[in-house]
Design an enzyme around this catalytic site. Structure first.
Site, short mmCIF file in Angstrom:
data_model
loop_
_atom_site.label_atom_id
_atom_site.label_comp_id
_atom_site.label_asym_id
_atom_site.label_seq_id
_atom_site.Cartn_x
_atom_site.Cartn_y
_atom_site.Cartn_z
N LYS A 108 0.81 -1.23 0.00
CA LYS A 108 0.00 0.00 0.00
C LYS A 108 0.84 1.28 0.00
O LYS A 108 0.37 2.33 -0.44
CB LYS A 108 -0.92 0.01 1.22
CG LYS A 108 -2.09 -0.96 1.10
CD LYS A 108 -3.22 -0.33 0.33
CE LYS A 108 -4.41 -1.24 0.19
NZ LYS A 108 -5.48 -0.63 -0.58
N SER A 148 -9.04 -0.08 6.68
CA SER A 148 -9.01 -0.99 7.82
C SER A 148 -7.59 -1.15 8.34
O SER A 148 -7.36 -1.80 9.32
CB SER A 148 -9.55 -2.36 7.42
OG SER A 148 -8.68 -2.92 6.47
C1 LIG Z 1 -2.44 -6.83 2.75
C2 LIG Z 1 -3.48 -6.41 1.76
N1 LIG Z 1 -3.65 -7.14 0.66
C3 LIG Z 1 -4.57 -6.83 -0.26
C4 LIG Z 1 -5.41 -5.75 -0.11
C5 LIG Z 1 -6.43 -5.43 -1.16
O1 LIG Z 1 -5.94 -4.39 -1.99
P1 LIG Z 1 -6.91 -3.69 -3.03
O2 LIG Z 1 -7.99 -3.01 -2.26
O3 LIG Z 1 -6.04 -2.75 -3.78
O4 LIG Z 1 -7.48 -4.77 -3.89
C6 LIG Z 1 -5.27 -4.94 1.02
C7 LIG Z 1 -6.13 -3.80 1.23
O5 LIG Z 1 -6.15 -3.17 2.24
C8 LIG Z 1 -4.29 -5.28 1.98
O6 LIG Z 1 -4.11 -4.56 3.08
#
Ligand SMILES: Cc1ncc(COP(=O)(O)O)c(C=O)c1O
Length: 444
Positions: A165, A190
């Site tokens: 992120k 979150s």
């Molecule tokens: C560790 C992790 N993986 C995947 C995601 C999903 O990412 P996206 O919303 O870009 O699909 C998130 C979203 O917060 C995340 O924190």
């Protein structure tokens, strides 16, 4: 003058009038009626009363017009600090064709959307150079033998703040003007996007407000606050985070940075797949890219960016999205051809507890993602244990979606022997007590 300023002025005028009436009432209280006439108090009170009526009448006639003017101006005024308005809760996006399955190269695109391209991913990787980590690409012979394929793990659990992120967050904030940065930034998350925005804001010298659910993992809340983020809590099962964000935005003028449905966020996330594909060439002597790329999916920012990179650098690679079984809104959206909204899904993959994917991400997923599959929470727990035991890595539940997806497709006989499979491990932020609880319930 903003709509809020107008309200303030009207309030002040009404307040003045009522004060004058009150003072004249007090002055008149012990005075005979004729004397009140003499000092003009009766006329004064009558005039003030008439003014009140006039003002209220004016407001009733012109408020709707002023309101709509104010909203339009707020949304489009070029000097306004807001880069993007808060999304509405109900977001049904009528697509023109699109179903689960093969890449839909012919799917029509909504021309009004400002979609990112691979050039934006390249620009993001230049911005992130020397700021984000070029995370390691790891392999496991044990797993390759088990699955009869070659798996390459892009370990974003080793990224700054512990997840991919940071890439999108920093890229998005880098595109703000000085004036916008002075107003501060605002988002809801979150956890991982929260930390990404808090850290990026700290690095770029601006204030960040983060709306987080009350039940967000403690570790993520503490880290967000540790990076200087101002955390505002809400009850995700009762309250609407969009409303809260809209109110804070109105009060502070902060720039809203969406967690996934944003051109620069998507482009930033895409740099992880770009690096993975580049490292295959430089470190593994693989010139013709991947056969499959497994990417977890919440709102779709990561998979959209990765799909842009894969499309440009490894055009034959099939990008597979992996969602928790309880929260398969993206799978449903592809099947239905429009964005489907679901209730907050009960899953341990807190990063994928999104209720709907974005307009931009849906558009990219429709054209560049091969298919979307789902896995159970138990499969995620088993892979958390696998990563801990065999690869010595702490991976959070959402970060295990992609490997669990690869295993599932291998079990179903859908991955030809020897295939080169990229697997994005999206993050490693999990409370250690929670981690121990979870892996103690692994199947083997
Ligand atoms: C560790 C992790 N993986 C995947 C995601 C999903 O990412 P996206 O919303 O870009 O699909 C998130 C979203 O917060 C995340 O924190």
């Amino acid at each position: 003058m903003s709509l809020t300023d107008c309200n303030h002025v009207v309030y002040q005028v009404l307040h003045c009038i009522s004060t004058i009436i009150e003072v004249s009432n007090k002055a008149a209280i012990n005075m005979p009626f004729e004397q009140q006439h003499f000092w003009g108090l009766v006329a004064l009170r009558q005039r003030m009363f008439q003014s009140c009526l006039l003002l209220i009448g004016f407001l009733l006639c012109f408020a709707p017009a002023a309101l709509s003017f104010g909203i339009q101006r707020d949304a489009y005024h070029p000097d306004c600090c807001r880069r993007q308005s808060i999304p509405r809760n109900v977001r049904t996006f009528a697509s023109q064709g699109g179903k689960s399955g093969d890449k839909m190269a012919t799917a029509t695109t909504d021309q009004t959307l400002d979609l990112p391209t691979f050039d934006d991913v390249v620009e993001a990787s230049n911005i992130l150079e020397g700021i984000a980590h070029n995370t390691p690409v790891m392999t496991s012979r044990t797993l390759n033998d088990q699955l009869n394929c070659q798996a390459f793990f892009k370990c974003e659990n080793f990224q700054r703040m512990g997840a991919f992120k940071f890439r999108g967050g920093y890229n998005a904030l880098s595109h703000l003007t000085e004036e916008q940065r002075t107003c501060g930034v605002l988002t809801f998350s979150s956890g991982n996007h929260a930390q990404a925005i808090a850290l990026s804001a700290q690095l770029l010298g601006c204030q960040a407000t983060i709306i987080m659910p009350l039940d967000a993992p403690k570790l993520k809340v503490a880290a967000t606050q540790g990076y200087g983020g101002n955390v505002v809590f809400y009850d995700r099962y009762k309250e609407n985070r969009d409303d809260i964000a809209r109110q804070i935005q109105q009060e502070s003028g902060a720039v809203f940075v969406p967690p996934y449905d944003d051109k620069y966020v998507i482009a930033g996330q895409g740099t992880s797949a770009k690096e993975l594909l580049e490292s295959l060439v430089t470190d593994h002597n693989i010139q013709d890219g991947l056969d499959y790329l497994f990417v977890c999916l919440g709102g779709g920012g990561l998979i959209s960016g990765c799909a842009l990179a894969a499309d440009a650098l490894s055009p034959n690679c099939k990008v597979i999205g992996v969602e928790p079984e309880a929260g398969n809104d993206a799978q449903q959206s592809l099947a239905k051809g429009e964005i489907v909204t679901i209730a907050t899904p009960p899953t341990i993959a807190d990063g994928a507890q999104t209720q709907y994917i974005g307009k931009l991400t849906f558009e990219i997923i429709k054209s560049k993602v091969h298919s979307i599959i789902t896995v159970t929470d138990q499969e995620l727990i088993d892979d958390m244990k696998f990563f801990g035991e065999r690869m010595k890595m702490t991976v959070e539940p959402t970060g295990c979606l992609s490997i669990a997806g690869l295993r599932k497709m291998v079990r179903q006989g859908e991955i030809p022997a020897g295939s080169r499979c990229g697997v994005i491990i999206s993050g490693g932020n999990v409370d250690l007590t929670r981690y121990c609880e979870l892996i103690s319930s692994a199947s083997s």
